[in-house]
Design a protein around this motif. Sequence first.
Motif, PDB file in Angstrom:
ATOM      1  N   GLY A  44      24.817 -10.334 -23.535  1.00  0.00           N
ATOM      2  CA  GLY A  44      26.066  -9.599 -23.474  1.00  0.00           C
ATOM      3  C   GLY A  44      26.867  -9.696 -24.751  1.00  0.00           C
ATOM      4  N   PRO A  45      28.049  -9.059 -24.805  1.00  0.00           N
ATOM      5  CA  PRO A  45      28.871  -9.071 -26.031  1.00  0.00           C
ATOM      6  C   PRO A  45      29.386 -10.460 -26.390  1.00  0.00           C
ATOM      7  CG  PRO A  45      30.025  -8.027 -24.186  1.00  0.00           C
ATOM      8  CD  PRO A  45      28.620  -8.187 -23.756  1.00  0.00           C
ATOM      9  N   ASP A  46      29.740 -11.268 -25.382  1.00  0.00           N
ATOM     10  CA  ASP A  46      30.225 -12.623 -25.695  1.00  0.00           C
ATOM     11  C   ASP A  46      29.118 -13.486 -26.282  1.00  0.00           C
ATOM     12  OD1 ASP A  46      32.741 -12.015 -24.816  1.00  0.00           O
ATOM     13  OD2 ASP A  46      32.412 -12.744 -22.786  1.00  0.00           O
ATOM     14  N   GLU A  47      27.892 -13.330 -25.757  1.00  0.00           N
ATOM     15  CA  GLU A  47      26.767 -14.071 -26.313  1.00  0.00           C
ATOM     16  C   GLU A  47      26.479 -13.629 -27.747  1.00  0.00           C
ATOM     17  OE1 GLU A  47      24.206 -12.825 -23.195  1.00  0.00           O
ATOM     18  OE2 GLU A  47      24.086 -14.831 -22.328  1.00  0.00           O
ATOM     19  N   ALA A  48      26.681 -12.320 -28.018  1.00  0.00           N
ATOM     20  CA  ALA A  48      26.463 -11.803 -29.373  1.00  0.00           C
ATOM     21  C   ALA A  48      27.426 -12.452 -30.356  1.00  0.00           C
ATOM     22  CB  ALA A  48      26.636 -10.287 -29.385  1.00  0.00           C
ATOM     23  N   VAL A  49      28.674 -12.676 -29.924  1.00  0.00           N
ATOM     24  CA  VAL A  49      29.657 -13.351 -30.786  1.00  0.00           C
ATOM     25  C   VAL A  49      29.203 -14.769 -31.095  1.00  0.00           C
ATOM     26  CG1 VAL A  49      32.015 -14.231 -30.894  1.00  0.00           C
ATOM     27  CG2 VAL A  49      31.587 -11.934 -30.001  1.00  0.00           C
ATOM     28  N   SER A  50      28.763 -15.510 -30.065  1.00  0.00           N
ATOM     29  CA  SER A  50      28.316 -16.888 -30.264  1.00  0.00           C
ATOM     30  C   SER A  50      27.122 -16.949 -31.207  1.00  0.00           C
ATOM     31  CB  SER A  50      27.950 -17.509 -28.912  1.00  0.00           C
ATOM     32  OG  SER A  50      29.059 -17.572 -28.060  1.00  0.00           O
ATOM     33  N   GLY A  56      25.952 -17.632 -38.867  1.00  0.00           N
ATOM     34  CA  GLY A  56      26.767 -17.735 -40.078  1.00  0.00           C
ATOM     35  C   GLY A  56      26.932 -19.171 -40.530  1.00  0.00           C
ATOM     36  N   ILE A  57      27.156 -20.094 -39.577  1.00  0.00           N
ATOM     37  CA  ILE A  57      27.332 -21.506 -39.930  1.00  0.00           C
ATOM     38  C   ILE A  57      26.065 -22.070 -40.553  1.00  0.00           C
ATOM     39  CG2 ILE A  57      27.663 -23.815 -38.944  1.00  0.00           C
ATOM     40  CD1 ILE A  57      29.523 -22.527 -36.864  1.00  0.00           C
ATOM     41  N   ARG A  69      28.458 -14.513 -44.637  1.00  0.00           N
ATOM     42  CA  ARG A  69      29.643 -13.651 -44.562  1.00  0.00           C
ATOM     43  C   ARG A  69      29.395 -12.457 -43.638  1.00  0.00           C
ATOM     44  NH1 ARG A  69      29.317 -14.574 -50.383  1.00  0.00           N
ATOM     45  NH2 ARG A  69      30.844 -16.175 -50.964  1.00  0.00           N
ATOM     46  N   LYS A  70      28.195 -11.898 -43.723  1.00  0.00           N
ATOM     47  CA  LYS A  70      27.864 -10.756 -42.859  1.00  0.00           C
ATOM     48  C   LYS A  70      27.910 -11.154 -41.388  1.00  0.00           C
ATOM     49  CE  LYS A  70      24.187  -7.411 -41.912  1.00  0.00           C
ATOM     50  NZ  LYS A  70      22.820  -6.957 -42.288  1.00  0.00           N
ATOM     51  N   ASP A  71      27.361 -12.322 -41.052  1.00  0.00           N
ATOM     52  CA  ASP A  71      27.381 -12.784 -39.665  1.00  0.00           C
ATOM     53  C   ASP A  71      28.796 -13.095 -39.201  1.00  0.00           C
ATOM     54  OD1 ASP A  71      24.635 -12.638 -39.077  1.00  0.00           O
ATOM     55  OD2 ASP A  71      24.253 -14.500 -40.162  1.00  0.00           O
ATOM     56  N   PHE A  72      29.604 -13.715 -40.071  1.00  0.00           N
ATOM     57  CA  PHE A  72      30.999 -14.007 -39.712  1.00  0.00           C
ATOM     58  C   PHE A  72      31.762 -12.709 -39.429  1.00  0.00           C
ATOM     59  CE2 PHE A  72      30.899 -18.232 -42.227  1.00  0.00           C
ATOM     60  CZ  PHE A  72      30.411 -18.882 -41.109  1.00  0.00           C
ATOM     61  N   ARG A  73      31.581 -11.714 -40.302  1.00  0.00           N
ATOM     62  CA  ARG A  73      32.287 -10.451 -40.092  1.00  0.00           C
ATOM     63  C   ARG A  73      31.837  -9.769 -38.801  1.00  0.00           C
ATOM     64  NH1 ARG A  73      31.454  -9.885 -45.736  1.00  0.00           N
ATOM     65  NH2 ARG A  73      29.638  -8.538 -45.364  1.00  0.00           N
ATOM     66  N   GLU A  74      30.545  -9.861 -38.523  1.00  0.00           N
ATOM     67  CA  GLU A  74      30.030  -9.247 -37.294  1.00  0.00           C
ATOM     68  C   GLU A  74      30.680  -9.868 -36.060  1.00  0.00           C
ATOM     69  OE1 GLU A  74      25.773  -9.006 -34.903  1.00  0.00           O
ATOM     70  OE2 GLU A  74      25.788  -9.160 -37.100  1.00  0.00           O
ATOM     71  N   ALA A  75      30.834 -11.207 -36.071  1.00  0.00           N
ATOM     72  CA  ALA A  75      31.482 -11.879 -34.933  1.00  0.00           C
ATOM     73  C   ALA A  75      32.960 -11.528 -34.856  1.00  0.00           C
ATOM     74  CB  ALA A  75      31.294 -13.384 -35.056  1.00  0.00           C
ATOM     75  N   THR A  98      38.577 -16.578 -44.700  1.00  0.00           N
ATOM     76  CA  THR A  98      38.658 -15.465 -45.654  1.00  0.00           C
ATOM     77  C   THR A  98      38.113 -14.181 -45.033  1.00  0.00           C
ATOM     78  OG1 THR A  98      38.455 -16.958 -47.544  1.00  0.00           O
ATOM     79  CG2 THR A  98      37.903 -14.644 -47.911  1.00  0.00           C
ATOM     80  N   GLN A  99      36.991 -14.304 -44.335  1.00  0.00           N
ATOM     81  CA  GLN A  99      36.421 -13.121 -43.679  1.00  0.00           C
ATOM     82  C   GLN A  99      37.325 -12.633 -42.545  1.00  0.00           C
ATOM     83  OE1 GLN A  99      33.860 -11.603 -45.068  1.00  0.00           O
ATOM     84  NE2 GLN A  99      33.975 -13.282 -46.569  1.00  0.00           N
ATOM     85  N   ARG A 100      37.997 -13.546 -41.851  1.00  0.00           N
ATOM     86  CA  ARG A 100      38.929 -13.133 -40.805  1.00  0.00           C
ATOM     87  C   ARG A 100      40.069 -12.299 -41.407  1.00  0.00           C
ATOM     88  NH1 ARG A 100      40.101 -15.750 -36.022  1.00  0.00           N
ATOM     89  NH2 ARG A 100      39.510 -17.812 -36.824  1.00  0.00           N
ATOM     90  N   THR A 101      40.595 -12.741 -42.556  1.00  0.00           N
ATOM     91  CA  THR A 101      41.671 -12.005 -43.218  1.00  0.00           C
ATOM     92  C   THR A 101      41.213 -10.602 -43.615  1.00  0.00           C
ATOM     93  OG1 THR A 101      42.601 -14.075 -44.065  1.00  0.00           O
ATOM     94  CG2 THR A 101      43.270 -12.044 -45.156  1.00  0.00           C
ATOM     95  N   LYS A 102      39.994 -10.498 -44.139  1.00  0.00           N
ATOM     96  CA  LYS A 102      39.482  -9.190 -44.547  1.00  0.00           C
ATOM     97  C   LYS A 102      39.290  -8.273 -43.345  1.00  0.00           C
ATOM     98  CE  LYS A 102      37.127 -10.797 -48.727  1.00  0.00           C
ATOM     99  NZ  LYS A 102      35.815 -10.920 -49.425  1.00  0.00           N
ATOM    100  N   VAL A 103      38.741  -8.802 -42.254  1.00  0.00           N
ATOM    101  CA  VAL A 103      38.534  -7.980 -41.058  1.00  0.00           C
ATOM    102  C   VAL A 103      39.868  -7.547 -40.470  1.00  0.00           C
ATOM    103  CG1 VAL A 103      37.642  -7.993 -38.691  1.00  0.00           C
ATOM    104  CG2 VAL A 103      36.288  -9.000 -40.531  1.00  0.00           C
ATOM    105  N   ARG A 104      40.849  -8.472 -40.471  1.00  0.00           N
ATOM    106  CA  ARG A 104      42.176  -8.129 -39.943  1.00  0.00           C
ATOM    107  C   ARG A 104      42.814  -7.011 -40.764  1.00  0.00           C
ATOM    108  NH1 ARG A 104      44.426 -12.882 -40.081  1.00  0.00           N
ATOM    109  NH2 ARG A 104      44.204 -13.371 -37.869  1.00  0.00           N
TER     110      ARG A 104
END
Length: 268
Positions: A44-50, A56-57, A69-75, A98-104
């Motif tokens: 599901g979508p929540d599993e995709a985030v995890s 990314g880690i 960075r690509k995986d972080f942005r995807e989440a 940093t990726q959170r700021t860019k996505v926001r």
Amino acid sequence: MPLSAHGAEGEVQRQITEAIRLYEDLEYERALERLKHASRLPHGPDEAVSLSLLRGIVQADMGRWEAARKDFREALQRQLDIQLPLHVSPKVSREFETQRTKVRASVAGRRADSPTAPTAAAVEVAPVDAKPLSKETEVAATHLIPPSKEDGVPEAWAPGVVEESARASQGVRVAGRRVPVVSWALLGAGVAAGGVGTVFGLSSRSQIDDARSAQLQEDLESHHSRAQSSAQTANILFGAATAAAVGALATWLLMDSSEATVAEGGAR
């Protein structure tokens, strides 16, 4: 990581659990294989985030920053307020924010360009955890400000040490008892040992993080050895600080009692 809260179940859950175990054992390649296999399973979508966060880690610790960075942005594009589920090194945490700021900023820009956007204020995203300080917190914070050079006190001194040293030079009395100089000396030694012990403890934690990001087995063993040495030194210093504090208390009680006995004999 509370993966059950993310809806991870069944085979995907087992793959994620095994990937975390491999990551903690510094087997990054095998952990990444498990996560990629789990990504190909129905989820599901929540599993995709995890899965994106964990990939990314792992890839960040392997030095594959573009993929991380690509995986972080995807989440973050799926869930902007998500937090990292594992303890990571400071550089990985900074890159994630940093990726959170860019996505926001990207989300806010798309909303501002939309013809259905009501106002700019309605699409502004508030910073995460931006809470105003309460009055009690502000008052407590003012007591942590170190003394300035204009006060004639070295900046490296902690406020508590300065205050205690001033009281010692003036012959202060605590609970009706005069505090002898030797008690102040022991207390100061305890504070110093505790401070240095804290530095070694933080150094040990930093060396563990460096071991996680090491690419070669020799570097991994070296960082682990240094971390153990720093931890042992920190424990010894904490023990010395405790002993000094106990000694300060004992001398304060015993020396004051002996002086009181002598004074009483002289009065008679």
